[in-house]
Scaffold this active site. Structure first.
Site, mmCIF file in Angstrom:
data_model
loop_
_atom_site.group_PDB
_atom_site.id
_atom_site.type_symbol
_atom_site.label_atom_id
_atom_site.label_comp_id
_atom_site.label_asym_id
_atom_site.label_seq_id
_atom_site.Cartn_x
_atom_site.Cartn_y
_atom_site.Cartn_z
ATOM 1 N N SER A 17 1.135 -5.339 -17.192
ATOM 2 C CA SER A 17 0.316 -5.333 -15.978
ATOM 3 C C SER A 17 0.066 -6.770 -15.537
ATOM 4 O O SER A 17 -0.179 -7.646 -16.366
ATOM 5 C CB SER A 17 -1.026 -4.652 -16.260
ATOM 6 O OG SER A 17 -1.903 -4.879 -15.178
ATOM 7 N N SER A 19 -2.449 -7.448 -13.558
ATOM 8 C CA SER A 19 -3.873 -7.537 -13.192
ATOM 9 C C SER A 19 -4.674 -8.515 -14.055
ATOM 10 O O SER A 19 -5.446 -9.315 -13.514
ATOM 11 C CB SER A 19 -4.510 -6.148 -13.214
ATOM 12 O OG SER A 19 -3.922 -5.347 -12.223
ATOM 13 N N LYS A 68 -7.141 8.314 -12.300
ATOM 14 C CA LYS A 68 -7.880 8.039 -11.060
ATOM 15 C C LYS A 68 -8.734 9.232 -10.620
ATOM 16 O O LYS A 68 -9.743 9.050 -9.936
ATOM 17 C CB LYS A 68 -6.916 7.632 -9.944
ATOM 18 C CG LYS A 68 -6.346 6.221 -10.135
ATOM 19 C CD LYS A 68 -5.498 5.778 -8.961
ATOM 20 C CE LYS A 68 -4.906 4.404 -9.222
ATOM 21 N NZ LYS A 68 -4.138 3.880 -8.094
ATOM 22 N N ASP A 104 -7.704 0.920 -3.188
ATOM 23 C CA ASP A 104 -6.300 1.026 -2.768
ATOM 24 C C ASP A 104 -6.221 1.206 -1.243
ATOM 25 O O ASP A 104 -5.301 0.692 -0.599
ATOM 26 C CB ASP A 104 -5.622 2.232 -3.439
ATOM 27 C CG ASP A 104 -5.284 1.968 -4.897
ATOM 28 O OD1 ASP A 104 -5.107 0.793 -5.270
ATOM 29 O OD2 ASP A 104 -5.202 2.951 -5.670
ATOM 30 N N GLY A 128 6.689 10.026 -0.133
ATOM 31 C CA GLY A 128 5.825 10.292 -1.281
ATOM 32 C C GLY A 128 4.596 11.092 -0.899
ATOM 33 O O GLY A 128 4.166 11.068 0.272
ATOM 34 N N GLY A 130 2.021 11.564 -3.674
ATOM 35 C CA GLY A 130 1.164 11.452 -4.857
ATOM 36 C C GLY A 130 -0.110 10.701 -4.513
ATOM 37 O O GLY A 130 -0.507 10.596 -3.348
ATOM 38 N N GLY A 131 -0.761 10.156 -5.547
ATOM 39 C CA GLY A 131 -2.036 9.476 -5.352
ATOM 40 C C GLY A 131 -1.931 8.257 -4.454
ATOM 41 O O GLY A 131 -2.777 8.052 -3.567
#
Ligand code: NDP
Length: 277
Positions: A17, A19, A68, A104, A128, A130-131
């Site tokens: 990651s 982040s 999430k 997001d 897409g 999805g989330g």
């Protein structure tokens, strides 16, 4: 001396990651004694890990795949965006009370704006359902997108989202047959599938990009060069990866935790350097 603070990234499996690199660079640049750490958490430990965020030395956390939605029952309050989406990517510890946010949505919008891409009144194709796709759609709806085609392998998932945006959205599959008539009118094509995350798969046939107008922007949420972005560049189109969205959603979380303006340039540089390594 104030106690050093901590923020977590909660997910499973976490793997690599970017982040921690850019959050910790931001803490250092702002002179804040804090660390951002990975918390690779098994499902059975999720509730206990979220509970640790109530401690005075915790800023909160970012939340990623697959939690999430799963974290919602463990929180005390949700922002309007998180409630509307039913998904949280940021938890803020407000004196022991845990508030769920979704950065997001504004993160994608901030990156689109920062790049001067105008979507108001214009047609967009989103790959897409999805989330991440839900966050992008919420952002685009908030930016008064003209028309939105949600294209997904499992068309029923696209239709389920489309029903929430009946005035602007239509749902379809992801084949040549599904998209060939829509592409010539498209200002922005966004990939929010996970196709291309590992390896060289491409979410739509590269030849379909030939149907886009030359002024179209191709945006891939995956934050490294992908086969889709390479195919767009080969056609001299404006191709953007998801690093900007990652930075902006992270900066908004960082600001919610610290109460300071995020040092965006520092975060960009740290993320670029880490990605290049
Ligand atoms: P989800 O698992 O919720 O959704 C995955 C999507 O990809 C679905 O639409 C799924 O279609 C589609 N998909 C998966 N495999 C295939 C395949 N072989 N062929 C066609 N379609 C496929 O993932 P997320 O929405 O959470 O994440 C999507 C991507 O966005 C990831 O790559 C993630 O890294 C990125 N992302 C980037 C962010 C950033 O800040 N830049 C933030 C969040 C996510 P189906 O419904 O048919 O299964």
């Amino acid at each position: 001396m104030p106690t050093p603070k901590c923020a977590l990234l909660i997910g499973h499996p976490l793997g690599h990651s970017l982040s921690p690199t850019f959050h910790n660079a931001a803490f250092r640049a702002a002179g804040i004694d804090a660390t951002y750490r990975l918390a690779d958490v098994l499902p059975e430990n999720l509730a206990a890990t979220v509970a640790t965020l109530r401690a005075t030395d915790m800023y909160g956390a970012n939340v990623t795949v697959p939690y999430k939605q799963d974290v919602l029952p463990f929180l005390d309050a949700l922002s309007d965006e998180a409630a509307a989406l039913g998904a949280v990517n940021t938890i803020v510890n407000n004196d022991g009370k845990l508030v769920g946010l979704n950065t997001d949505v504004p993160g994608f919008a901030a990156d689109i704006r920062a790049r001067g891409i105008v979507v108001a009144g214009r047609p967009v194709i989103l790959l897409g359902a999805g989330g991440a796709a839900r966050a992008v759609i919420a952002a685009l709806a908030g930016m008064a997108v003209g028309r939105l085609v949600i294209a997904n392998r499992t068309t029923e998932r696209a239709s389920a989202i489309q029903r929430q945006y009946p005035a602007i959205a239509t749902a379809t599959g992801i084949t040549y047959h599904d998209l060939s008539t829509t592409l010539p009118d498209t200002a922005l094509l966004v990939n929010a599938t996970s196709v291309g995350l590992h390896g060289d798969e491409i979410p739509i046939a590269a030849e379909l990009l030939d149907l886009l107008p030359p002024t179209a922007v191709v945006y891939d949420l995956i934050y490294r060069p992908t086969a889709l972005l390479r195919a767009a560049q080969q056609r001299n189109m404006h191709a953007i990866d998801g690093l900007g969205m990652l930075i902006h959603q992270g900066a908004l979380a960082w600001e919610a935790w610290t109460g300071h303006n995020a040092p965006l340039n520092v975060m960009w540089q740290a993320a670029y350097d880490a990605r290049a390594r």
